[in-house]
Design a protein around this motif. Sequence first.
Motif, short mmCIF file in Angstrom:
data_model
loop_
_atom_site.label_atom_id
_atom_site.label_comp_id
_atom_site.label_asym_id
_atom_site.label_seq_id
_atom_site.Cartn_x
_atom_site.Cartn_y
_atom_site.Cartn_z
N ARG A 91 -105.33 73.70 -20.85
CA ARG A 91 -103.96 73.51 -21.32
C ARG A 91 -103.61 72.02 -21.45
NH1 ARG A 91 -100.55 74.65 -17.73
NH2 ARG A 91 -98.82 74.88 -19.15
N TRP A 92 -104.23 71.20 -20.67
CA TRP A 92 -104.03 69.75 -20.74
C TRP A 92 -102.57 69.35 -20.59
CZ3 TRP A 92 -108.59 67.44 -20.43
CH2 TRP A 92 -109.71 68.02 -21.05
N GLN A 93 -101.83 70.05 -19.75
CA GLN A 93 -100.43 69.68 -19.61
C GLN A 93 -100.15 69.11 -18.23
OE1 GLN A 93 -97.30 72.72 -19.62
NE2 GLN A 93 -96.07 71.41 -20.95
N GLN A 94 -99.61 67.94 -18.22
CA GLN A 94 -99.20 67.37 -16.94
C GLN A 94 -97.68 67.35 -16.91
OE1 GLN A 94 -98.42 63.75 -15.56
NE2 GLN A 94 -96.94 63.83 -17.23
N GLY A 95 -97.13 67.07 -15.72
CA GLY A 95 -95.69 67.18 -15.61
C GLY A 95 -95.00 66.05 -14.87
N PHE A 96 -93.72 65.90 -15.20
CA PHE A 96 -92.89 64.91 -14.51
C PHE A 96 -91.81 65.62 -13.71
CE2 PHE A 96 -94.35 62.38 -18.21
CZ PHE A 96 -94.97 61.36 -17.50
N ASP A 97 -91.64 65.18 -12.48
CA ASP A 97 -90.57 65.68 -11.64
C ASP A 97 -89.34 64.80 -11.91
OD1 ASP A 97 -89.50 67.43 -9.93
OD2 ASP A 97 -90.52 66.73 -8.13
N CYS A 98 -88.25 65.40 -12.25
CA CYS A 98 -87.16 64.63 -12.85
C CYS A 98 -85.86 64.64 -12.08
CB CYS A 98 -86.86 65.16 -14.25
SG CYS A 98 -88.32 65.38 -15.27
N GLN A 99 -85.59 65.71 -11.36
CA GLN A 99 -84.26 65.87 -10.78
C GLN A 99 -84.32 65.57 -9.30
OE1 GLN A 99 -82.63 69.31 -13.79
NE2 GLN A 99 -83.52 70.02 -11.90
N GLY A 100 -83.20 65.12 -8.78
CA GLY A 100 -83.15 64.99 -7.34
C GLY A 100 -82.62 63.66 -6.86
N LEU A 101 -82.48 63.64 -5.56
CA LEU A 101 -81.85 62.51 -4.89
C LEU A 101 -82.60 61.21 -5.11
CD1 LEU A 101 -79.56 61.68 -3.11
CD2 LEU A 101 -80.81 62.53 -1.13
N TRP A 102 -83.97 61.29 -5.20
CA TRP A 102 -84.70 60.02 -5.31
C TRP A 102 -84.32 59.27 -6.59
CZ3 TRP A 102 -88.14 64.26 -3.86
CH2 TRP A 102 -88.49 65.08 -4.93
N VAL A 103 -84.04 60.01 -7.66
CA VAL A 103 -83.60 59.34 -8.88
C VAL A 103 -82.17 58.82 -8.69
CG1 VAL A 103 -83.15 59.61 -11.34
CG2 VAL A 103 -85.10 60.77 -10.30
N GLU A 104 -81.33 59.66 -8.11
CA GLU A 104 -79.95 59.24 -7.89
C GLU A 104 -79.87 57.95 -7.08
OE1 GLU A 104 -76.82 61.92 -6.79
OE2 GLU A 104 -78.08 63.68 -7.14
N VAL A 105 -80.65 57.88 -6.04
CA VAL A 105 -80.58 56.72 -5.15
C VAL A 105 -80.90 55.44 -5.93
CG1 VAL A 105 -81.70 55.56 -3.21
CG2 VAL A 105 -81.03 57.95 -3.01
N ASN A 106 -81.91 55.53 -6.81
CA ASN A 106 -82.28 54.33 -7.57
C ASN A 106 -81.23 53.95 -8.60
OD1 ASN A 106 -85.07 53.19 -6.95
ND2 ASN A 106 -85.38 55.39 -6.81
N VAL A 107 -80.65 54.97 -9.23
CA VAL A 107 -79.60 54.67 -10.19
C VAL A 107 -78.40 54.06 -9.47
CG1 VAL A 107 -77.98 55.69 -11.85
CG2 VAL A 107 -80.38 56.39 -11.84
N GLU A 108 -78.05 54.62 -8.32
CA GLU A 108 -76.96 54.04 -7.52
C GLU A 108 -77.23 52.58 -7.21
OE1 GLU A 108 -75.02 56.30 -4.16
OE2 GLU A 108 -76.73 57.60 -4.56
N LYS A 109 -78.46 52.30 -6.84
CA LYS A 109 -78.81 50.91 -6.50
C LYS A 109 -78.63 50.01 -7.71
CE LYS A 109 -82.28 51.29 -2.92
NZ LYS A 109 -83.72 51.55 -2.83
N GLU A 110 -79.12 50.49 -8.87
CA GLU A 110 -78.99 49.68 -10.08
C GLU A 110 -77.53 49.40 -10.40
OE1 GLU A 110 -81.01 51.77 -13.16
OE2 GLU A 110 -83.00 51.11 -12.51
N LEU A 111 -76.69 50.38 -10.11
CA LEU A 111 -75.27 50.22 -10.41
C LEU A 111 -74.55 49.45 -9.31
CD1 LEU A 111 -74.56 53.83 -11.71
CD2 LEU A 111 -74.65 51.75 -13.08
N GLY A 112 -75.23 49.23 -8.21
CA GLY A 112 -74.62 48.52 -7.10
C GLY A 112 -73.64 49.38 -6.32
N TYR A 113 -73.77 50.69 -6.42
CA TYR A 113 -72.86 51.56 -5.67
C TYR A 113 -73.20 51.53 -4.20
CZ TYR A 113 -71.43 53.80 -10.07
OH TYR A 113 -70.96 54.07 -11.32
N THR A 114 -72.19 51.63 -3.37
CA THR A 114 -72.43 51.67 -1.94
C THR A 114 -72.05 53.01 -1.33
OG1 THR A 114 -70.28 50.66 -1.61
CG2 THR A 114 -72.20 49.19 -1.56
N SER A 115 -71.35 53.83 -2.10
CA SER A 115 -71.04 55.14 -1.54
C SER A 115 -71.04 56.18 -2.64
CB SER A 115 -69.69 55.13 -0.82
OG SER A 115 -68.66 55.38 -1.75
N LYS A 116 -71.15 57.41 -2.17
CA LYS A 116 -71.21 58.54 -3.07
C LYS A 116 -69.91 58.68 -3.87
CE LYS A 116 -71.54 63.54 -2.37
NZ LYS A 116 -71.63 64.56 -1.32
#
Length: 1112
Positions: A91-116
């Motif tokens: 099948r030659w198909q690989q996958g990306f895990d996309c959803q979840g807190l780990w992405v959120e945390v990095n986006v928060e950091k980029e935005l400089g957010y300090t709280s939810k």
Amino acid sequence: MTGVAWHAPLHMFTPVDAKPDLISLEHQMLARWRANNTFGRLKAQTAGGEPWSFLDGPITANNPMGVHHAWGRTYKDLFQRFRAALGHELRWQQGFDCQGLWVEVNVEKELGYTSKRQIEERGLAEFIRLCKQRVLTYAARQTEQSIRLGMWMDWNDPAELLQLRDALAVAPEEEIAIHGVAGDVRGTPERLIGQLGSPEIGGSYFTFSDENNDLIWGFLAECNRRGWLYKGSDSMPWCTRCGTGISQHEMTEGYADREDPSVYFGLPLVDRPGEELLVWTTTPWTIPANVAAAVNPALSYELVEFDGRRLWIGATRRVAALGGGAPRAKVLDVKTGSELIGWRYQATFDDAPAVAEALGPRGAAHRVISWSDVGAEEGTSIVHIAPACGSEDHALGVTESLPMIAPIDEAGTYLPGFHELSGQDWLEVSDLVFAALEKSGSMLRKERITHRYPHCWRCATPLAFRLVDEWFISMGATYDKPREELTAEEKSSSLRYQIMDVVDKITWLPSFGRDRELDWLRNMSDWMISKKRYWGLALPIYECASCGAVDVIGSRSELEARAVAGAEAILGRSPHRPYIDEVRIACSSCQSAVRRVPDVGNPWLDAGIVSLSTMRFRSDPEYWKRWFPADLITESFPGQFRNWFYSLLAMSTVMVGSEPTRAVFGYGLVFAEDGRQMHKSWGNSIEFDEAADRMGADVMRWLFAGSRPEENVHFGWSGADEARRRLLVLWNVYAFHVGYANSVGWRPGGPARPVAQRGAMDRWILSRTADLVAKVEEALRAYDAHAAVARLELAIDELSTWYLRRSRDRFEISANADDRSDAFTTLHDVLVTLVQVASPIAPMLTDAIYINLASDSDSSSVHLQPWPSDRVRSWRDRKLESDMNRVVRAAELGRSVRSAAALRTRQPLARARVVFGGETPNRELLAVLADELNVKLIEPVSDASGLFERKVKVLLPKVGKRLGSRLQAVITAARMGEVTFLPTGAVVIEGMEFSPDEIEVQATPREGGFVAEADGLVVELETALTPELIAEGDVRELSRAVQELRKRSGMRLGETILLALPKSARGLAPYSQAIARSVGARDINFDHDDSDESGKVTLSFGDIGFSIHRLS
RNA sequence: GGGGGGGUAGCUCAAUGGUUAGAGCACCGAGCUUAUAUCUCGGCGGUUCCUGGUUCGAGUCCAGGCCCCCCUACCA
């Protein structure tokens, strides 16, 4: 030059450098594959083959990939390439895990957010869009890196992923087109992103895809249908930064030592004036939430008088709790714990409004309760209970019907109603609590302790405990009996045991994986699937605010059908927050309009569904049948037993009741070369890109593939050097082949004798190659890359250091033409076969070699060749291999004798006597040995008793028990040779008889002989030298020195020279012709003038100088 | 806290209770070689974590202790 120009003239191989630039070679190969669509051709070639189904565990698309990912991706790629070579369709198909807190945390950091809170304040829609964009950014990046690693998968064009990412922000409503499986696919960026990995678009799967989310809804609806989905109220570990509960799966990763204040304080008893309960805690922030004090009914408690206070305390804890002042304490009374139960007490924060509201005036509800788990080894054996602030406390609170005081909000801030604590952060209130305890006279003493404490595995914030509502999937009861004794009903109501049965159907590699998975299943509590966050699966749970009924929606179409309001919000959109939250459905029991619970799903749901979603469980039954279950999944095992392996198993078990994969191959972690974890700040970490640029992908792959999967890999530059050294030996054999073939004009396909008529060396290396192919195939079928690499390294070593070293003369222009063409044909076949079976592991280096040696067209590739097992089978000759094995070992012994006798190898000797310990190898092999040992004659000897003494070794495991304490004397006597041999083969030692099967007779070389022995094989060298032998030695010595000089002077092979020797070397004149031939001299004169000395050598008659002059 | 695994040469690891504890890498010496960044032979290197015990004999089995790793846990 690195020698990879792909359009060499047909009459010769492209010349290659002995010292290749592997990195640029790899880039050339990657470019060639791209230009020729080599991968596409492989897919076409294997289409319709027997399916071999690989299921890729998704990589989190949140950062560039690291070298640890390269380990797993090496396995994934090499097993796939191997299976394709066997003719399977993949099948030659690989996958990306996309959803979840780990992405959120990095986006928060980029935005400089300090709280939810800031996320909602600044707009959830934009935040979700940024999460999607971040995933696409790193999906593109990891795609590029994986391609660089040589990983063949059905990749999306990274530029297209970035185009989608950008379009999502710039023109979300505008339709665009991207490449699909059968032509362009059009849609808005949002729609297209939701369809990534679909049958129409192809490429990697993304767990944020519409289909992936939709199928998880189906799974949750099914769990609900079976009565396993429920809302639980519990005191859960909670990250106050992320603002969400932490599930059991995530807990173990965050334990770390932490220093906290601990405090001993008193709780004054209402009905026993002047007396107090002494309690201890390491979490002072929970003291205002105290409701009860627990004692062990079976333990003994004392009332002690201490510094003017009267304190109840566990009898075994007095000294520890009172510290240095303990000797001052006076015991006034003793009671068992059961007598204390029901006592009422007051506490410092009783007048705080929130506390008074929960407990009544003056803490009326405070009482002593019974808890059998209270220990005699810790604290005061009286435990402070705050049911909202600990999971065990909560359980007790429920059993004892205690009121609950929840002191903090989701950000960890003290709620109103707690006096001066209100508005403070939970981590900062200790001093305020202590001050209050001091003021009320409750405080006894405080100290600091270090204990293991759970932290958020994403952001390392210490976890608090909060009273929360979360959604769980019930794992079912744990029965106190073996699984095989469970009844059908017991099993059908317990998902736990159903999964265990599925575990049994899977082959776990290494085998301990099965035990670990079963152990996890046996012990795990219910699966918490909700997260109070934003970027993730929208839980399709609709809890009616009016009647409390719960509806779980099983698909998007069902949602659209049942929507009574807000359906337009999700038109053309992915099923994510905030839009999905707009939809209302009618409650199935009271018809009220119901909104979705705001929670998102645990990300392991996203990854766990992929055995269904990527194999078209719902959409394409034919495809599903062909590809499910997978043949293999492979991931780094730490963590995955409770994460991906677990969720994959659980979801497959619920949905189809069978195993998602036939085999699970796990491997360890990547550490730095110093054995520690890689840390940028420790200077021991290596980025993937750096590794690819400096060591090269093939070297990295070789290193990883050769590692033992059940151990952690120590990854670094010296390991890479080792791997490169081995690969370069292969390269050098190849370079030799090309160089000599070009110099004599040899091309493949010319005349050569059938294998059976070729010489022993040729037949031997061909036989070894047949064995190589079989062994590598066997290993890779068993997912044992380590064994495959080990066998390949042996093959490279044998080819280089025995076959080629012993056969080198045969390739020269001066060699017999027929024999030379046998040698070339053999070496060519061996090299081509070797690179074929090594190609799954080092795909670029091997293809470069293959193309030059065997390419018949501009677009050919080693990766398009069928696995060579059929082609090489007839090469096998086990008898020859075993004979040669003894010759090789005899050569080792001979070299060892020379070394011990200080006889350099260039000095020919008259004779070697050899005891082969079995059938004597044929004459041809003896000649090989004679040549290798530089002796005139190999004399096979059967009886070497003249060279040896017989020594008797008593076999201890057989006679030890019988002899007992006399054993040592027997051993000593045997060693001294005090042995009588009987005609029967038995021996007598120390007056005791030993039968032949109790002893072993060994031949040991006599002292002073030029003899070596190993495993019954014996070699003796005759060391006497004649003048002729000495002269021959001088000739070889001289030739060698001249060759050395030629090499130093940069002369090519064909160039002829004039050799000038001094008069003192006249004695060698009879050998002039031989010398001239071996060093490529047209003439030799003996009038060398020492002032013109360019070379020097020590011969038997003294040092001489010589010079060479280039003639051509 | 519970369960499991481990501690052997500078490093990575072997050694069904059996005689003198072995490999690879690293280091040193010698040898071979116009394919080699290679290769060959040899050397150096050990309190087998510690303390007891069982045994003719213990790296191995038993008990206790120290240390490391993994899994797991609600610990006051």
